[in-house]
Design a protein around this motif. Sequence first.
Motif, PDB file in Angstrom:
ATOM      1  N   TYR A 197       3.881  37.796   6.184  1.00 58.54           N
ATOM      2  CA  TYR A 197       3.392  36.634   5.318  1.00 58.54           C
ATOM      3  C   TYR A 197       2.748  35.389   5.447  1.00 58.54           C
ATOM      4  O   TYR A 197       1.508  34.844   5.147  1.00 58.54           O
ATOM      5  CB  TYR A 197       5.105  35.489   4.698  1.00 58.54           C
ATOM      6  CG  TYR A 197       5.268  35.320   3.125  1.00 58.54           C
ATOM      7  CD1 TYR A 197       4.397  36.201   2.525  1.00 58.54           C
ATOM      8  CD2 TYR A 197       5.386  34.311   3.329  1.00 58.54           C
ATOM      9  CE1 TYR A 197       4.665  35.293   1.044  1.00 58.54           C
ATOM     10  CE2 TYR A 197       5.418  33.207   2.332  1.00 58.54           C
ATOM     11  CZ  TYR A 197       4.759  33.974   1.306  1.00 58.54           C
ATOM     12  OH  TYR A 197       5.244  33.475  -0.054  1.00 58.54           O
ATOM     13  N   ASP A 220       4.083  36.221  -5.379  1.00 60.67           N
ATOM     14  CA  ASP A 220       2.778  34.930  -5.970  1.00 60.67           C
ATOM     15  C   ASP A 220       2.659  34.044  -5.258  1.00 60.67           C
ATOM     16  O   ASP A 220       1.954  32.905  -5.495  1.00 60.67           O
ATOM     17  CB  ASP A 220       3.895  34.498  -7.359  1.00 60.67           C
ATOM     18  CG  ASP A 220       3.614  35.701  -8.152  1.00 60.67           C
ATOM     19  OD1 ASP A 220       3.341  36.591  -8.619  1.00 60.67           O
ATOM     20  OD2 ASP A 220       5.433  36.097  -9.789  1.00 60.67           O
ATOM     21  N   LYS A 221       3.805  33.655  -4.518  1.00 54.20           N
ATOM     22  CA  LYS A 221       3.403  32.427  -3.971  1.00 54.20           C
ATOM     23  C   LYS A 221       2.482  32.421  -2.647  1.00 54.20           C
ATOM     24  O   LYS A 221       1.330  31.769  -2.795  1.00 54.20           O
ATOM     25  CB  LYS A 221       5.026  31.826  -2.728  1.00 54.20           C
ATOM     26  CG  LYS A 221       4.599  30.441  -2.651  1.00 54.20           C
ATOM     27  CD  LYS A 221       5.804  30.190  -1.386  1.00 54.20           C
ATOM     28  CE  LYS A 221       6.143  28.886  -0.125  1.00 54.20           C
ATOM     29  NZ  LYS A 221       6.733  28.807   0.093  1.00 54.20           N
ATOM     30  N   ALA A 270      -0.783  31.969  -4.510  1.00 58.60           N
ATOM     31  CA  ALA A 270      -1.455  30.537  -5.024  1.00 58.60           C
ATOM     32  C   ALA A 270      -1.362  29.598  -4.012  1.00 58.60           C
ATOM     33  O   ALA A 270      -2.689  28.961  -3.915  1.00 58.60           O
ATOM     34  CB  ALA A 270      -0.011  30.003  -5.988  1.00 58.60           C
ATOM     35  N   GLU A 271      -1.701  30.369  -2.572  1.00 56.06           N
ATOM     36  CA  GLU A 271      -1.642  29.179  -1.963  1.00 56.06           C
ATOM     37  C   GLU A 271      -2.748  29.415  -1.669  1.00 56.06           C
ATOM     38  O   GLU A 271      -3.271  29.455   0.254  1.00 56.06           O
ATOM     39  CB  GLU A 271      -0.417  29.720  -0.289  1.00 56.06           C
ATOM     40  CG  GLU A 271       0.691  28.795  -0.541  1.00 56.06           C
ATOM     41  CD  GLU A 271       1.386  29.416   0.517  1.00 56.06           C
ATOM     42  OE1 GLU A 271       2.803  28.271   0.873  1.00 56.06           O
ATOM     43  OE2 GLU A 271       1.351  30.566   0.931  1.00 56.06           O
ATOM     44  N   SER A 325       6.010  25.348   6.188  1.00 59.95           N
ATOM     45  CA  SER A 325       4.782  25.670   5.353  1.00 59.95           C
ATOM     46  C   SER A 325       3.601  26.076   5.911  1.00 59.95           C
ATOM     47  O   SER A 325       3.985  26.894   7.072  1.00 59.95           O
ATOM     48  CB  SER A 325       4.177  24.324   4.472  1.00 59.95           C
ATOM     49  OG  SER A 325       3.385  24.136   5.682  1.00 59.95           O
ATOM     50  N   ALA A 348       8.193  36.931  -6.522  1.00 59.90           N
ATOM     51  CA  ALA A 348       8.115  35.161  -6.196  1.00 59.90           C
ATOM     52  C   ALA A 348       7.310  35.485  -4.684  1.00 59.90           C
ATOM     53  O   ALA A 348       6.757  34.617  -4.382  1.00 59.90           O
ATOM     54  CB  ALA A 348       9.697  34.963  -6.278  1.00 59.90           C
ATOM     55  N   TYR A 349       7.194  36.265  -3.860  1.00 60.82           N
ATOM     56  CA  TYR A 349       6.851  35.852  -2.537  1.00 60.82           C
ATOM     57  C   TYR A 349       5.358  36.148  -3.046  1.00 60.82           C
ATOM     58  O   TYR A 349       4.609  35.457  -2.659  1.00 60.82           O
ATOM     59  CB  TYR A 349       7.386  36.324  -1.209  1.00 60.82           C
ATOM     60  CG  TYR A 349       8.468  35.798  -0.605  1.00 60.82           C
ATOM     61  CD1 TYR A 349       8.006  35.077   0.116  1.00 60.82           C
ATOM     62  CD2 TYR A 349       9.633  36.091  -0.836  1.00 60.82           C
ATOM     63  CE1 TYR A 349       9.006  34.363   0.853  1.00 60.82           C
ATOM     64  CE2 TYR A 349      11.464  35.524  -0.862  1.00 60.82           C
ATOM     65  CZ  TYR A 349      10.560  34.397   0.183  1.00 60.82           C
ATOM     66  OH  TYR A 349      11.575  34.081   0.813  1.00 60.82           O
TER      67      TYR A 349
END
Length: 699
Positions: free
Chosen positions: A144, A110-111, A114-115, A73, A107-108
Amino acid sequence: MIRYLLPIIVGLIGAVVSVSIAFIVQGLQAQQVRENTLAANNAQILAVEKGIATHLEVLYSLKALFDASDEVSRSEFTAYATPFLERHEDIQALQWIQRIEKDQRQAYVDKARAEGFPTYDVREKSSDNQMLPAPIREFYYPVYYLEPYAGNERTLGHDSPENPKRVAAIQRAATTGKESATGTFTLIQETGDQLGLLIFSPVYRDKNGNKSEQNLEGLVLVVIRVGEVIRHALGDSFNNTDLYVEDITESDVAAAIFGVMDYTTVESELISAKVIDVAGRQWRITAFPHEGTSKLSTSFLPATTLITGLLFFGFITYTIILLIRRRRLIEATVLQRTQELRSSEEKIQAIVDNTADGIMTIKADGSIETYNKACIQIFGYDPNQAIGQHIKTMLSPRYHKDCDDYLQGRNREQQGDINNFEIEGVRNNGDLFSLDLSITEMSFQGRRVFNAIVRDITTRKQEEEKLHKANAELEEFAYRTSHDLRSPLSSSITLLDITEEAVQKGDKEMSANTIGLVRKSLKSLDGLVKDILTLTQTKNMEEEAQLIDIENILDEALSKFSNMQNVERLDIQRDLTFDDELVTQKSRFTLVLENLVSNAIKYQDTAKDNSFIRISTEQQNDAFVLAVQDNGLGIPEDHQAKLFSMFKRFHPRVSFGSGLGLYMMKKSADVMGGEISFEDTGEGSKFTLRVPISPKSAE
């Protein structure tokens, strides 16, 4: 005229010798300058090589994190990367480059948003240096994860197809499975003129699969500022040496990375160069002295040597004339001085032979030359065994390399300085022991020797360890005792206040209840105080060994605990096969036996129908062995390592205790010259006490 012939010949020879020595000194001085310069060059090159290797170790560590985890993570990446950044200020950033297919991009994105990165997107740099969303393509390599974020904001989400060096390094890493570095270039977050370097390490989805871009999960990346890496590696140790680093991976042209070099100003004899591999890139590091120190320059020493030699031989010539006239007087003086010197040497030898410390002299090759009587007591070797042997024979193998380094001049101070070490020695019988070694280098009769003074400090080390352990136990005892004494007192005071209020209100039932609780709290306090007194006696009481009646002590213990709660449901089994005489301290033995039996009763597992306590004795060689086994609650696995420490309670809801019982058993076993151990049987606990049958057998 004939009588002056000898002084004239000496004067002429002196002139020739002085000139010769001056030329020799000049040559030696130039050679020393050359050797010192090349040594400094090589040390500087090695420092840079080690500095780069250190940064590669950071990369390996991050790669190991991703290889060992199914998923890492963002918070885990931050926690793992932060300590490295704190230790290496020359690292611009540590990054995780995620390989993202076209249909995975949103998707990446958006993730990441969100983080905590609401503006995150896959971006690339435009021709006018603007960061714009990357156009649609089959796959991307954006940043990333990123640490630190501050100062590197422009980098997060950056995919750089416009940077061919980065693209080539990624493809090389993906297809080879090895670390791959880019050529140097200006980082996008760089505000000065310093060059940066990217080093990638691939992480594959299938660890056992092929090494290809299709199997690639992503890449771990370390971004370093090359100039700072080199400067940090060098520090302030090489103030008279310059460094020039260039990338020669492309054979047609060498790219300068660090420093500037003008070959016309440096003598070729004073240049050192080495080619190193930096994650697939070939760097040539060239070290050379500063301008102004780059000559095999000479000082005034040769001229001074010549003048001194001429003056010396002139003085010798004059002295010979005087000696001719005073020959007899000088011979008598020499004889007297020789006798005094012999007497002085005999006195010094007597002092050396009778000192309490071991004294030896060691040749430059490490062989022992002299060896006094105290050394015999320390090492157990006779002089005829020791003299000629290498000093490493008397040192633990773990210090052999340090010994070689010291004898060769590495890792020690200047000649004449005393170096002190605490190491391990080896006796003639192979036993290791603590040794204090003081050693210094000196010149004797034109050769290098080492004078060593040794002392056996085994006893001192043992006492220091005992003192350290005692101080630690005292600190814990003082803290825990004050806490455990205060708790029931505070509780009693509060309960007495409640009792007083209940009495005033005439509430007899409340008064009786609170008085009962006060009594229980004070009983707890009384038990703690008794255990503390018992512990004090266990540590300090002197007791003579005596013949022990084992069965009688066991009977008394079982009778003493016959009224304990649930004792009637236990199957107490005996297997007392020991039939010899046991001579030891009775009170210590009784304390251990009673505590083991009491604990087995208190901590029985009432959920079992077949609860038992098995008490056995036997003889093993010269030792008496007592074992108490049960199928009770046992000891939690995470507490077993500190089982015999002070104030350890394992089942406070089952029975209240001070937590000193097992500690007192351990101390009592030590006093009896034995040991107590614990075994987790799977269904309960087994404690084993092993003590010598008699004090003589312990010796």
